[in-house]
Scaffold this active site. Structure first.
Site, PDB file in Angstrom:
ATOM      1  N   CYS A  64       0.871  -1.181   0.000  1.00 17.30           N
ATOM      2  CA  CYS A  64       0.000   0.000   0.000  1.00 17.30           C
ATOM      3  C   CYS A  64       0.904   1.225   0.000  1.00 17.30           C
ATOM      4  O   CYS A  64       2.076   1.105  -0.361  1.00 17.30           O
ATOM      5  CB  CYS A  64      -1.010  -0.019   1.151  1.00 17.30           C
ATOM      6  SG  CYS A  64      -0.319   0.204   2.791  1.00 17.30           S
TER       7      CYS A  64
ATOM      8  N   CYS B 299      -1.472   1.702  -3.610  1.00 19.10           N
ATOM      9  CA  CYS B 299      -0.164   2.368  -3.593  1.00 19.10           C
ATOM     10  C   CYS B 299      -0.046   3.315  -4.784  1.00 19.10           C
ATOM     11  O   CYS B 299       1.017   3.854  -5.085  1.00 19.10           O
ATOM     12  CB  CYS B 299       0.999   1.386  -3.551  1.00 19.10           C
ATOM     13  SG  CYS B 299       0.840  -0.046  -4.599  1.00 19.10           S
TER      14      CYS B 299
ATOM     15  N   CYS C 232       2.835   1.581  -7.541  1.00 21.65           N
ATOM     16  CA  CYS C 232       2.731   0.132  -7.368  1.00 21.65           C
ATOM     17  C   CYS C 232       3.737  -0.553  -8.284  1.00 21.65           C
ATOM     18  O   CYS C 232       3.859  -0.194  -9.448  1.00 21.65           O
ATOM     19  CB  CYS C 232       1.331  -0.358  -7.708  1.00 21.65           C
ATOM     20  SG  CYS C 232       0.168  -0.044  -6.398  1.00 21.65           S
TER      21      CYS C 232
END
Ligand SMILES: Cc1cc2nc3c(=O)[nH]c(=O)nc-3n(C[C@H](O)[C@H](O)[C@H](O)COP(=O)(O)O)c2cc1C
Length: 325
Positions: A202, A277, A281
């Protein structure tokens, strides 16, 4: 998969150091991440016996190498290997001080009723040598080890011990030492290496990914080698999240947010589960990626944190079923 090796002998290049280094090298060959801690070189004050940890859950001594060094490593470890010579039927004083200071971890389990998320599958192992050949040479150590591993929520998985090992270099000459280590590594390490490596990611690694990583360890640690990280990690985990996980009997103490880059520099995950995130990510070719759409509970009341916690728990249960079938 992380192995913590505690080197308990003050002799830096003695039998114990050879024993542990050879064990850790064999484990690394199987793909494990390892760290050797030379315990006599650490600043570890002896336990005061003050009872503070039984009331507060933490040791009153905050300024030595336990709080920011040893406790987090004990928590991170899948296997704790304590290597020690026999001194008067037990460990040398420096390692014994470390063990005594684990009374605060004992308190968390038995006074606060919370467990290390990895408790069900964490292993403890002993490597030891002594100079004499007495039948009871390792009895004191085995008893101490049993209670030490219990306090750090590790299951005592056995030991390799040798008598009549006295001078530096003696153990290297032992006819079966390499084979004994290889056999132990095959038995302990290989099954844990066969788990699916899953990274939960995250943004700050303070709430969602921490809870997902801990539930994966707690509920499916036999199938999942769980990692968690954030695209811009915060300085510390969220205290409301810690409280919500304690309600589930899961102890998040000594966990710190880490960056996604840090994790993927050490391990290539089989799967990445992202939970907001954003653009940061990670993309790793050939790594399966799934997205879980949970709202960020940071800064919200505990009721909201509980709701997200319970939804993550259900998702982890379903994921564990999916990957085992
Ligand atoms: C202070 C001290 C106490 C020891 N006590 C014992 C003992 O009770 N029984 C024994 O068999 N060996 C004892 N030894 C010997 C060590 O266990 C042995 O030399 C061992 O191989 C040392 O390992 P190292 O090279 O890793 O330091 C003792 C050694 C020292 C320095």
């Amino acid at each position: 998969m992380f192995i913590l090796g505690l080197q308990g002998s003050p002799r830096k290049k003695g039998n114990t150091d050879f024993f542990l280094s050879t064990f850790l090298a064999a484990a690394e060959k199987q793909g494990a991440e390892t760290e050797k801690v030379y315990v006599p070189g650490k600043n570890i004050q002896p336990c005061k016996g003050c009872g503070y940890c039984e009331k507060k859950g933490f040791c009153i001594i905050q300024d030595d190498d336990m709080k920011s060094g040893i406790y987090p490593l004990l928590r991170k470890a899948d296997i704790v290997v304590a290597a020690t010579p026999i001194y008067f039927y037990n460990t040398p004083a420096q390692l014994k001080a470390l063990i005594d200071r684990c009374q605060s971890l004992w308190s968390r389990i038995y006074r606060f009723n919370v467990k290390d998320p990895g408790a069900a599958h964490k292993l403890g192992y002993i490597l030891s040598v002594g100079a004499t050949k007495g039948r009871n040479l390792f009895d004191g150590l085995h008893l101490t080890a049993k209670y030490f591993f219990d306090a750090v929520n590790a299951n005592y998985a056995g030991s390799i011990t040798y008598r009549q090992i006295e001078n530096s270099g003696d153990l290297k000459k032992h006819p079966s030492v390499l084979k004994d280590i290889e056999d132990a590594v095959a038995r302990l390490v290989i099954p844990l290496m066969n788990r699916k490596k899953i990274l939960f990611a995250c943004r700050e690694n303070t709430c969602r990914s921490q809870m997902a990583g801990a539930f994966a360890q707690f509920l499916a640690g036999d199938k999942i080698d769980a990692y968690c990280a954030g695209s811009s990690p915060a300085d510390q985990i969220n205290p409301v999240m810690e409280e919500a996980m304690m309600e589930k009997g899961i102890d998040m103490a000594f966990r710190k947010p880490v960056s996604i880059d840090n994790v993927i520099s050490k391990v290539t995950p089989d799967m990445i589960v992202t939970m907001g995130c954003g653009e940061a990510c990670p993309f790793i070719p050939e790594t399966e990626k799934i997205d879980w759409d949970f709202p960020d509970p940071a800064g919200k009341p505990i009721e909201f944190m509980r709701q997200v916690r319970d939804e993550i728990e259900q998702k982890i249960k379903a994921l564990a079923i999916k990957i085992s079938g």
